[in-house]
Motif scaffolding. Sequence first.
Motif, PDB file in Angstrom:
ATOM      1  N   CYS A  47      82.045  16.255   0.364  1.00 25.39           N
ATOM      2  CA  CYS A  47      81.931  15.978  -1.064  1.00 25.39           C
ATOM      3  C   CYS A  47      83.321  16.025  -1.688  1.00 25.39           C
ATOM      4  CB  CYS A  47      81.005  16.984  -1.747  1.00 25.39           C
ATOM      5  SG  CYS A  47      80.793  16.661  -3.508  1.00 25.39           S
ATOM      6  N   VAL A  48      83.711  14.933  -2.344  1.00 26.01           N
ATOM      7  CA  VAL A  48      85.015  14.831  -2.986  1.00 26.01           C
ATOM      8  C   VAL A  48      84.822  14.891  -4.494  1.00 26.01           C
ATOM      9  CG1 VAL A  48      87.085  13.427  -3.249  1.00 26.01           C
ATOM     10  CG2 VAL A  48      85.855  13.419  -1.077  1.00 26.01           C
ATOM     11  N   LEU A  49      85.479  15.865  -5.139  1.00 23.20           N
ATOM     12  CA  LEU A  49      85.325  16.087  -6.579  1.00 23.20           C
ATOM     13  C   LEU A  49      86.698  16.192  -7.239  1.00 23.20           C
ATOM     14  CD1 LEU A  49      82.565  18.871  -6.499  1.00 23.20           C
ATOM     15  CD2 LEU A  49      82.234  16.475  -7.144  1.00 23.20           C
ATOM     16  N   PRO A  50      86.770  15.951  -8.560  1.00 26.14           N
ATOM     17  CA  PRO A  50      88.050  16.093  -9.269  1.00 26.14           C
ATOM     18  C   PRO A  50      88.457  17.545  -9.527  1.00 26.14           C
ATOM     19  CG  PRO A  50      86.550  14.596 -10.422  1.00 26.14           C
ATOM     20  CD  PRO A  50      85.754  15.345  -9.409  1.00 26.14           C
ATOM     21  N   PHE A  51      87.610  18.495  -9.161  1.00 20.52           N
ATOM     22  CA  PHE A  51      87.940  19.904  -9.372  1.00 20.52           C
ATOM     23  C   PHE A  51      87.607  20.694  -8.117  1.00 20.52           C
ATOM     24  CE2 PHE A  51      83.510  19.514 -10.498  1.00 20.52           C
ATOM     25  CZ  PHE A  51      82.918  20.697 -10.045  1.00 20.52           C
TER      26      PHE A  51
END
Length: 377
Positions: A47-51
Motif C-alpha cells: 500500500c502506497v500512501l502520501p503519509f
Amino acid sequence: MRICFSCNLIDFKPKGNVLQFFILLRSVDRIVAKLGASERKRYVLDCVLPFQFRNGTGGFTFEHVRFHKSDQLVDDIIARDEKHKYDFLFIRGRNEAFHLVEKKPALGKKLLYLAVQYNLQDPYIMGRLDRIFQHSRVVFFQTEPNAERYRRYQLGKAKYSNQELQRKIQVLPQFVEPHAGEPFTRPSGEPLHLIWAGVIRPRYGLAVATKAVTLIRKKFPKTKLNVLYPSIVGSYQKTARRLLRTPGVVDHGQKSMWTTKKMIVQSGIGIALLYDNTLDQNPSHSYLSRIIECMALGVPVLTTRTIGNLALLGEKYPLFVEDAHDIAFHYEKLCDPAYHQEMSQYVRSRGERFLADNAVQAFWHVLQNEYRHRKRK
C-alpha cells in the motif's frame, strides 16, 4: 497474486473516506490470513500512501499489508511495478488514476479504479473518468445506482458492448468494520438521544438537526443531540460553531471509530441528513457512511429520501424525514420501546451485507476472476 493499493489521503483521520479505505485493506488482510500457509505465500499486498502509516493507528492492525510512504504517488507506483511486477494496481483518486494511465497506458490492464463520485454535467470530470475507464481493467462504483447510471451513459455512447460493461463496471460499496468485543448497550433508564456524526458540511443539515432537538426538548427536556465530527468545511466554520452552541446540542468534537460506534448505540437514534440541490443529483453522494454504521449496529436512523437511501433502506422505510418537524414526530414514535425494537431489527437486517467481511467477498471474487483471466491470456 501481487496487489499494490493506493489512496490520495493526506493523513489519517477517523472520517468516511479514510476509514473506508482502511476497512477495505483490513478485510483483505483478514481473508489472506485465513488462507493456508502455502497459499498465503502467493499474495503480496503493498500500500502506497502520501503519509507514513504506523501499524495500529486508529485501531487498524495488519499482518500481511506492507505500507510505504510516497511524495510522488504515481511515479512511485510505476517504479514499484517495474520492480515487483504487480498483477493489480488498486487506486482510489481520480487524478492519480488519470495520470497513471497517461504516463504509462500499458498499466491499464492492471488498473482497478474506485470511482467515488462523478458529475455527468461536468465535461472535465467525465473526460478524465472516461479516459480512466478506457485504460483500466475494472472500475468500481460505491453504489448500484451510481454504477447503473454510468453503465447507461456508456451504452448511450455505443463504444462498449453491454457484456463488456457488465464485466468492467462493478460495485464496491461502503462498509463498516464489525465490532468483535462485547456488544455495545444503551444505559438502562437513559432517554433516547439523537447522534450526528461525520464531517460538517452545509448540505448535511446540521441546522435542521439542531432545530429538531429544540422542538423535541419542549416535550422531552432531557433529550440531547450528540455531534461528533473530524472537521468542519472552512466556509461553514462560523455557522457551525453557532449551531453547536444550541441548547441540547453536545459538541464532542473528533472521536475514534470505536468510540463513535459506542456512542451511536448509547444515543439510540441516528440522524443523517443530506440535502442535495445540485443539478447532477449524484447517487454517489446520496447516502452517508454513517447510515450504514447505524444499520450495522441496529440503531434506527432518521434520514432524507435520496436515491442512495432508497437503495439502502427500501422504498417503504418509515423513518425518512424532510425537516425538523418530521424528526420531532419520529423521535416521539421511537420512544415506544416496541417500535424502537422493530425499527432496530429492520435496519440491522438490511445492514448485514455492509459488514466489511460480507461486503468484501464480492470484491475478492472479482479479483480471483480477473486474475485467472489474465493468466489465461
